[in-house]
Design a protein around this motif. Sequence first.
Motif, PDB file in Angstrom:
ATOM      1  N   ILE A 245       0.823  -1.214   0.000  1.00 32.95           N
ATOM      2  CA  ILE A 245       0.000   0.000   0.000  1.00 32.95           C
ATOM      3  C   ILE A 245       0.857   1.265   0.000  1.00 32.95           C
ATOM      4  CG2 ILE A 245      -1.626   1.356   1.402  1.00 32.95           C
ATOM      5  CD1 ILE A 245      -2.937  -1.325   2.190  1.00 32.95           C
ATOM      6  N   PHE A 246       1.943   1.287   0.770  1.00 33.43           N
ATOM      7  CA  PHE A 246       2.763   2.499   0.880  1.00 33.43           C
ATOM      8  C   PHE A 246       3.260   3.009  -0.471  1.00 33.43           C
ATOM      9  CE2 PHE A 246       6.807   4.694   1.454  1.00 33.43           C
ATOM     10  CZ  PHE A 246       6.365   5.765   2.211  1.00 33.43           C
TER      11      PHE A 246
ATOM     12  N   MET B 246       0.285   4.333  -2.543  1.00 27.75           N
ATOM     13  CA  MET B 246      -0.166   5.656  -2.057  1.00 27.75           C
ATOM     14  C   MET B 246       0.785   6.745  -2.543  1.00 27.75           C
ATOM     15  SD  MET B 246      -1.577   5.083   1.882  1.00 27.75           S
ATOM     16  CE  MET B 246      -0.402   6.241   2.432  1.00 27.75           C
TER      17      MET B 246
ATOM     18  N   LEU C  66      -0.462   9.762  -4.842  1.00 23.12           N
ATOM     19  CA  LEU C  66      -0.448  11.096  -4.250  1.00 23.12           C
ATOM     20  C   LEU C  66       0.596  12.020  -4.886  1.00 23.12           C
ATOM     21  CD1 LEU C  66      -0.913  10.203  -0.468  1.00 23.12           C
ATOM     22  CD2 LEU C  66      -2.622  11.123  -2.035  1.00 23.12           C
TER      23      LEU C  66
END
Length: 182
Positions: free
Chosen positions: A172-173, A176, A180
Amino acid sequence: MKQTTIRNLHRDLGYFYIGLIISFAFSGILMNHRESWHPEKYTIETKAIEVKLPSKEAINETFADSLGKALGIDDKMRRHKVDEDKFKISFEKHDVEIDLNSGKGEIVSYIKTPVISQMMKLHKSTSNWWIYYGDIFGLSLITIAVTGAVMIPAGKFNFKRRGWKLALAGIIFPLMFLFLFG
């Protein structure tokens, strides 16, 4: 697959690729910071110059190459670029930057950083055999990751109880970050 087979595969791939993993990791860190400094090469001399330049429209590859020769640069030209107020020429061992308005600039002479430049070349190589070797390396890293995740026997720190959460966070990191900031 038996637990000992998984451990042996994980161990042997890890041993086989340890040098390449360290080289890729180290050169990857250096490449992340190449905007701040150029780890592949280091400056040995900077020389101020002043030249008369033609109009922007007249600056082409032939002009850039002949200007390099006139400035005493005898290595191969890689590329040239004209932007709003700068004319830049990149050679194998020199960089030239000239202000289009004043004709003032500099020649930066450099040499390749031993070992580091060769390691960074691994990241940039496009030869067919290296691409295939890189593919095999990538598949081996996946194998190392998967075997590492499943080789811990049952207990409170195994993949089923704890590892999957960390693995999910690890997936996920970067996603993201891409969504972003990408």
